[in-house]
Structure formats: C-alpha cells, structure tokens
Write an enzyme that holds these catalytic residues in place. Structure first.
Site, PDB file in Angstrom:
ATOM      1  N   GLU A 146       0.947  -1.135  -0.017  1.00 12.31           N
ATOM      2  CA  GLU A 146       0.030   0.013   0.107  1.00 12.31           C
ATOM      3  C   GLU A 146       0.863   1.225   0.124  1.00 12.31           C
ATOM      4  OE1 GLU A 146      -4.342   1.192   1.710  1.00 12.31           O
ATOM      5  OE2 GLU A 146      -3.397  -0.098   2.942  1.00 12.31           O
ATOM      6  N   TYR A 201      -0.221  -7.630  -1.917  1.00 13.29           N
ATOM      7  CA  TYR A 201      -0.941  -6.805  -1.412  1.00 13.29           C
ATOM      8  C   TYR A 201      -2.597  -7.373  -1.868  1.00 13.29           C
ATOM      9  CZ  TYR A 201      -4.103  -3.006   0.134  1.00 13.29           C
ATOM     10  OH  TYR A 201      -5.018  -2.012   0.547  1.00 13.29           O
ATOM     11  N   ASP A 260       0.182  -7.985   3.411  1.00 13.41           N
ATOM     12  CA  ASP A 260      -0.924  -7.839   3.650  1.00 13.41           C
ATOM     13  C   ASP A 260      -2.030  -8.662   2.860  1.00 13.41           C
ATOM     14  OD1 ASP A 260      -3.805  -7.173   4.469  1.00 13.41           O
ATOM     15  OD2 ASP A 260      -3.532  -5.040   4.081  1.00 13.41           O
ATOM     16  N   ASN A 266      -5.205  -9.711   3.715  1.00 15.60           N
ATOM     17  CA  ASN A 266      -6.337  -9.534   3.971  1.00 15.60           C
ATOM     18  C   ASN A 266      -7.489 -10.507   4.298  1.00 15.60           C
ATOM     19  OD1 ASN A 266      -7.227  -6.495   3.811  1.00 15.60           O
ATOM     20  ND2 ASN A 266      -6.347  -6.385   2.027  1.00 15.60           N
ATOM     21  N   ASP A 297      -1.695   1.810  10.108  1.00 19.54           N
ATOM     22  CA  ASP A 297      -2.549   1.001  11.063  1.00 19.54           C
ATOM     23  C   ASP A 297      -2.238  -0.424  10.979  1.00 19.54           C
ATOM     24  OD1 ASP A 297      -2.954   0.907   8.260  1.00 19.54           O
ATOM     25  OD2 ASP A 297      -5.039   0.754   8.340  1.00 19.54           O
TER      26      ASP A 297
END
Length: 256
Positions: free
Chosen positions: A35, A105, A144, A146, A241
């Site tokens: 990201e 990602y 990530d 997800n 985050d």
C-alpha cells in the site's frame, strides 16, 4: 537472512514520520512494502546499500507494492502475469539462487463483500502463481493478505463473521493455499499465541484496546519451514494502521 513486511498505508505519509529510523534499526536484508499509494517519480528514498523495486497501480493514490533488497536478484517480475490482475500494483517477485521472494497486497473484499468474487479470482490466480514458483525452487511470500485465517487471529471473531477478511470463503481459500504446500511461519512457531495482531482499525481506539486482526503474513514453501528461526509481529512499531512482521531464515542463498 532477515525479512520484514509492512503495509505502510501510504509510503509518502510514513516517510514524514519515523519510517527511515525504523528501517535503519530493523536492518533487514529484504524490506517488503504494501500500500505505497504512489506513482513513479513522486518520491525518492535514499536507502544506501539497497536495490529498490516498485509496482505501481494505474489508479493514482491506490494500492502499490515495493521491495528494498540488499541483494541484487537474478530476475525481477511484476504482477502475476495475468492481465486482469496486474493493474493495481499488487505483487513483485525477486528471484535468487535458492528462493523466490514475493510481496503481495491482496485485494480487500470490501463492505458487504461486494468485491468477494474478484477477491476469490485473485486468490486462485495467486495460488497458481506461487505454486508454479514452488515447483522450481523455494518460495517466501509476504504481505497484507487481507484475511484472518482462524478465530485466534482476530479479537472479535463472532461479530466479524462474514465481514471482509473473515468470511468463510476467504478463510477456506487461505486454507487451500496452505494445503498446496505452504506454511504460515508465525503459526508454525507460535501455534497457540493469542491476542497478537498486525492491523487495527483507526476507529474506536482499536489499537489502544488491542482489538485487532492478524492479516499480515510471511508464508514459506514447506521445504523451508524447519529452517525458520524467527517469525514475529512487531506490535511496538507505529506509523501505520498495520505493524511490521518479521521472518528470519539463516543461510539462504541470495548471492548470484
């Protein structure tokens, strides 16, 4: 070899914080980023001793990945080699004599799982891709992804059931990936560890209350799992985050 992976939620933004100090302190052989949210030419980063590789999304300010590597690879490729999946800057692969390194990602399924069908198509394409790599040599992939795989991997599994990242479909897809010859490095070394996460919502002071999700991973092909000495989640590092995740596998052949 020390590997770090971190969803920075905007590389330009985190560079204004303590990213360079954290980068220097961690002193990884490979630093994988997700990201980045940037395009070519928007920032130059002075990282002496590192080769820099970026995969940019066509859409501005969206997605994007990067790898900063001390070791020059034999080859570099971007995306999965599937046109429909290679517009969002979601994957980079570096090839070394003994292994492939992939940063990824994974697309978010979004609210009401409106992007779940595409997400599952991506999962299939990515699974095929890393399986093809693993047929040639060892594979390490990170990022990530997800998805929180099991209930132990998020604070509130019951209230989040069927939400993006914890749908039955995404969890089963991740299980299928692991069953294709891969190992979740953190769970391999810490099978029962609870209350450790890699992402927290910015809402409701979630990080202060440790109401998080473990959705950032280092996954290795099974032939490497017994060589893992460290697989950690660096929850004391702020700036995004997400927090970074770490993998150490000694004596990997990275020199051409």
């Amino acid at each position: 070899m020390k590997f770090i992976s971190w969803n920075v939620n905007g590389l330009r933004a985190i560079l204004k914080k303590d990213f360079l100090a954290t980068f220097t302190e961690l002193d990884a052989d490979f630093f994988c980023i997700q990201e980045t949210k940037m395009q070519a030419g928007q920032v130059e980063i002075d990282l002496p001793g590192y080769h820099q590789y970026f995969d940019y999304a066509e859409r501005k300010g969206y997605s994007g990945t990067a790898i900063f590597a001390k070791h020059q690879p034999l080859s570099v490729s971007y995306g999965l080699g599937v046109a429909e999946h290679d517009h969002e800057g979601r994957a980079i692969t570096l090839e070394y004599p003994e292994f492939y390194l992939v940063t990824c990602y994974t697309p978010n399924s979004q609210g009401e799982l409106k992007r779940l069908p595409y997400r599952l198509e991506w999962d299939q394409a990515f699974r095929d891709y890393v399986s093809q790599l693993a047929a040639q040599k060892s594979v390490i992939f990170c990022g990530d992804l997800n998805v929180a795989h099991e209930e132990i991997d998020l604070k509130n599994p019951k209230t989040n059931h069927h939400n993006a990242g914890f749908s039955d479909e995404e969890r089963q897809s991740f299980t299928t990936l692991l069953n294709n010859g891969f190992t979740d490095s953190f769970r391999y070394l810490h099978p029962d560890q609870t209350d450790i996460y890699s992402w927290w919502s910015y809402r409701f002071h979630a990080r202060d209350h440790n109401a998080g999700w473990r959705i950032d991973y280092f996954i290795v092909s099974n032939d490497l799992k017994n060589r893992i000495t460290t697989a950690n989640i660096l929850t004391d590092i702020y700036g995004s985050d997400h927090c970074p995740v770490e993998l150490v596998i000694p004596d990997l052949g990275a020199e051409a």
